[in-house]
Design an enzyme around this catalytic site. Structure first.
Site, PDB file in Angstrom:
ATOM      1  N   HIS A  19      -0.428  53.961  61.726  1.00 42.91           N
ATOM      2  CA  HIS A  19      -0.381  53.809  60.170  1.00 42.91           C
ATOM      3  C   HIS A  19      -0.740  55.129  59.493  1.00 42.91           C
ATOM      4  O   HIS A  19      -1.020  55.265  58.196  1.00 42.91           O
ATOM      5  CB  HIS A  19      -1.318  52.788  59.412  1.00 42.91           C
ATOM      6  CG  HIS A  19      -0.718  51.350  59.688  1.00 42.91           C
ATOM      7  ND1 HIS A  19      -0.731  50.744  60.760  1.00 42.91           N
ATOM      8  CD2 HIS A  19      -0.386  50.564  58.704  1.00 42.91           C
ATOM      9  CE1 HIS A  19      -0.012  49.632  60.496  1.00 42.91           C
ATOM     10  NE2 HIS A  19      -0.038  49.532  59.325  1.00 42.91           N
ATOM     11  N   GLU A  53      13.510  47.196  58.659  1.00 50.62           N
ATOM     12  CA  GLU A  53      13.457  48.597  57.900  1.00 50.62           C
ATOM     13  C   GLU A  53      14.928  49.114  58.014  1.00 50.62           C
ATOM     14  O   GLU A  53      15.517  49.705  57.288  1.00 50.62           O
ATOM     15  CB  GLU A  53      12.485  49.704  58.408  1.00 50.62           C
ATOM     16  CG  GLU A  53      11.259  49.346  58.294  1.00 50.62           C
ATOM     17  CD  GLU A  53      10.339  48.324  58.939  1.00 50.62           C
ATOM     18  OE1 GLU A  53      11.075  47.624  59.717  1.00 50.62           O
ATOM     19  OE2 GLU A  53       9.236  48.132  58.536  1.00 50.62           O
TER      20      GLU A  53
END
Lengths: 334, 350
Positions: free
Chosen positions: A128, A59
């Site tokens: 998540h 990322e």
């Protein structure tokens, strides 16, 4: 035409890629896989691997590369799978994207758009499920968008791409399957203003049974549902979709509170240090004498979001909790 | 590794140019220390003394359209890329005439005109940016090169590895220049890395990588030209590990307890400026009067720069909120309507 939030996002991407050859999409599984939420499904076949660019699971590396590409004259759209994963790229987003314009004395702007999912409700557990857009809204230099409607899913991306500065778009995971009608010619939308999606019945204006409910993103459908039910109880509600968390459109909030004299803020983030805290503070700073009741907040329980369905639902805002807060605000018990 | 002693010296004009470039950095940095001690400039100050051959050699290989990304020890990179010493010093003074109008300071120098993209105080933070700048060039079909300077401490960061992987995977036109001065602040390489051969690490990502004597400006220039040519002609990313040493402490706050004076002294015997000067003298290329004239020129440049910075104007506080967003004079949080400072100015912007 009939469409879904997911299809509207895809149409927005396709449209942007067609209109500006500098636009490209980059992220984890955006190409061959079709997007982890199937937003970019089919775009690889249409635009090829240079512009629909699969990245490794790195990322910080690919968000930073997006920032560099923006500095280099491109218009990257970077997709991060979830807001939780975006924490791996915080250095690039906050120390570079948000600061380069200022630190360079106005020489280097960063026209990047970073999209990611946010929010809970699908039993995915803590890593998540969090709603951290309020954190990002803390950062000067970033613009924070949260499309909650089909029109915004379709229209915000192009507007964001016209912005010379970094824009983060938070897409609530529970909205992708939302279906409805969208104008055939739907296009770019204003991202400077919050919208009042529903107004309190005019006869309720100023009376003891009106309230302003302020929300954004994934909790908007539940707030509209709550407003419908409150109307049946004789409580009128202005429903405001913030749409943009930074910069906050304070004026629209104050206009409404000046009429209803009560405010409920609904935010799936945690209460402490949240965007709802900022909104409540602004209302108290700027509209204290308009208020007939304390500002109410409906936020997530201060726990990492749990997996088990009943625990997860208990942690999140709900129609019932929104209605209870509205009733308290108008003094109708709750 | 090659050294000056067995390589010979190029023509006198070019050798003198390189000597001048290194001397300009040296004098600028010495002046910075002086100004810091006099409390004229503040913040963190990291000087490049001892490492001048790296920036001087690499910059020679670049064209104006190329891009440079550097770290917080970047005064020399900025200067040799073409930012004036006056604009650099004025920035450290916090003046409007500074290259970032006083918002960057020593660690965050930027200059659009020379495509100098920082100035990055986050170790390894510039590497992904360099990858992205190179990606933009590739996608736009431009034959430009992006050079990224970083210290050996950065190789411990994830961003180093993520950037190597992306650059190699996508075959991007970027030259990574690792300035290996052996210490990440006070931590020696061997205390922080399981593999201390940095060029070997880069090679592990399928990147062409060489280790170069970073005290030898001619060796640096030669390696940089070779690498930049390869990158520009589509050879994908390249990597230079430039073995160098900083003669001064990490920053002005560093008491330097972690290394022996004898080690510093040993490296100072390979001062890149002295090495080139001696080689030129031996080749009869640097008569005493030319050396004296060169020094006087550089002194004059730095002295003029100090005068420029001294006579600069503080960036007005009324400009505080500029450059947070493009074309906006507010801080983006609709602050005009929020009396956060008690001013309560509806719609007002500072």
């Amino acid at each position: 035409m009939k469409t879904t939030y997911r299809e509207a996002m895809r149409a927005a991407l396709r449209d942007a890629m067609q209109r500006d050859e500098r636009v490209f999409l980059m992220g984890e599984d955006v190409g061959r896989y079709g997007g982890s939420f199937a937003v970019s499904l089919g775009l690889l076949e249409e635009f090829g691997p240079e512009r629909i660019r699969d990245t490794p699971l790195s990322e910080s590396g690919f968000v930073g590369a997006g920032i560099g590409a923006a500095l280099g004259g491109m218009r990257p759209v970077v997709e991060i799978m979830t807001v939780n994963f975006s924490l791996l790229a915080l250095d690039q987003i906050i120390n570079n994207a948000a600061t380069l314009l200022h630190m360079s004395g106005g020489q280097f702007n960063v026209p990047i758009v970073i999209r990611m999912t946010t929010g809970a409700g699908r039993q995915l557990g803590a890593q998540h499920s969090h709603s951290l857009e309020g954190w990002y809204a803390h950062i000067p230099g970033l613009r924070i968008l949260a499309p909650a409607t089909l029109a915004d899913a379709r229209g915000m991306l192009w507007t964001a791409l016209q912005d010379p500065d970094p824009v983060l778009i938070f897409e609530h995971g529970s909205l992708y399957n939302m279906a409805g009608e969208l104008d055939d010619d739907a296009g770019a939308v204003d991202i400077d203003k919050a919208t009042v999606l529903r107004r309190a019945d005019s006869k309720a204006d100023g009376s003891a049974d009106a309230v302003t409910i302020i929300t954004y993103g994934g909790t908007l459908p539940m707030v509209l549902d709550a407003a419908d039910q409150l109307a049946g109880e004789g409580i009128g509600a202005d429903v405001i979709d913030l749409r943009t968390l930074r910069p906050l459109d304070t004026h629209t909030l104050l206009d409404s509170v000046a009429r209803t004299h009560r405010a409920v803020v609904v935010d799936e983030g945690w209460r402490s240090g949240s965007i709802s805290a900022e909104i409540a503070a602004r209302i108290s700073e700027l509209a204290f004498f308009d208020l007939d009741a304390p500002v109410e907040r409906v936020c997530s329980a201060e726990v990492p979001v749990p997996y088990a369905k009943h625990l997860e639902q208990a942690a999140l805002p709900s129609v019932e909790r929104v209605m209870a807060a509205a009733r308290r605000a108008v003094g109708a018990g709750g | 590794m090659t050294t000056l002693r067995n390589q010979g010296v190029p023509d006198a004009g070019h050798a003198q140019h390189l000597l001048r470039q290194m001397l300009r950095v040296r004098r600028l940095e010495e002046k910075c220390i002086e100004l810091y001690s006099a409390a004229k400039i503040r913040g963190f100050l990291h000087v490049y003394i001892g490492e001048e051959a790296v920036a001087a050699g690499v910059m020679e290989a670049l064209l104006p359209e190329d891009a440079v990304v550097a770290t917080y020890r970047e005064h020399g990179h900025a200067l040799l890329r073409g930012v004036s010493a006056g604009a650099i010093l004025a920035e450290m003074y916090g003046h409007a005439e500074g290259c970032c109008r006083g918002r960057g300071g020593s660690m965050h120098l930027f200059d659009a005109a020379t495509r100098f993209y920082g100035g990055n105080a986050i170790v390894a933070g510039g590497l992904p940016l360099a990858v992205g700048l190179a990606l933009a060039d590739r996608m736009a079909g431009r034959q430009r090169v992006t050079v990224c300077f970083f210290g050996e401490g950065a190789v411990a960061e994830g961003e180093f590895h993520e950037s190597m992987n992306l650059a190699a995977l996508w075959q991007l036109p970027v030259l990574f220049c690792c300035e290996n001065n052996l210490y990440a602040m006070g931590t020696a390489l061997g205390r922080s890395e399981s593999q201390t051969d940095i060029a070997l690490k880069a090679a592990g990502y399928e990147i062409s990588a060489w280790a170069v004597d970073g005290m030898d400006v001619l060796a640096v220039e030669e390696a940089a030209r070779r690498a930049v040519d390869a990158v520009r002609s589509g050879g994908g990313p390249h990597f230079l590990e430039l073995r160098t040493y900083r003669f001064r402490a990490h920053s002005m706050f560093d008491p330097e307890l972690y290394r022996e004076k004898s080690e510093v002294t040993r490296w100072m015997e390979r001062d890149p400026i002295s090495l080139l000067r001696a080689a030129m003298q031996a080749a009869g290329q640097l008569p005493d009067e030319e050396w004296a004239a060169l020094q006087a020129d550089v002194e004059a440049e730095i002295s003029t720069a100090v005068g420029f910075a001294e006579n600069g104007t503080p960036e007005p506080v009324s400009e505080l909120a500029r450059f947070v967003y493009s074309d906006r004079a507010d801080d983006g949080s609709d602050v005009g309507s929020v009396a956060g400072d008690g001013a309560g100015k509806e719609g007002a912007t500072p």
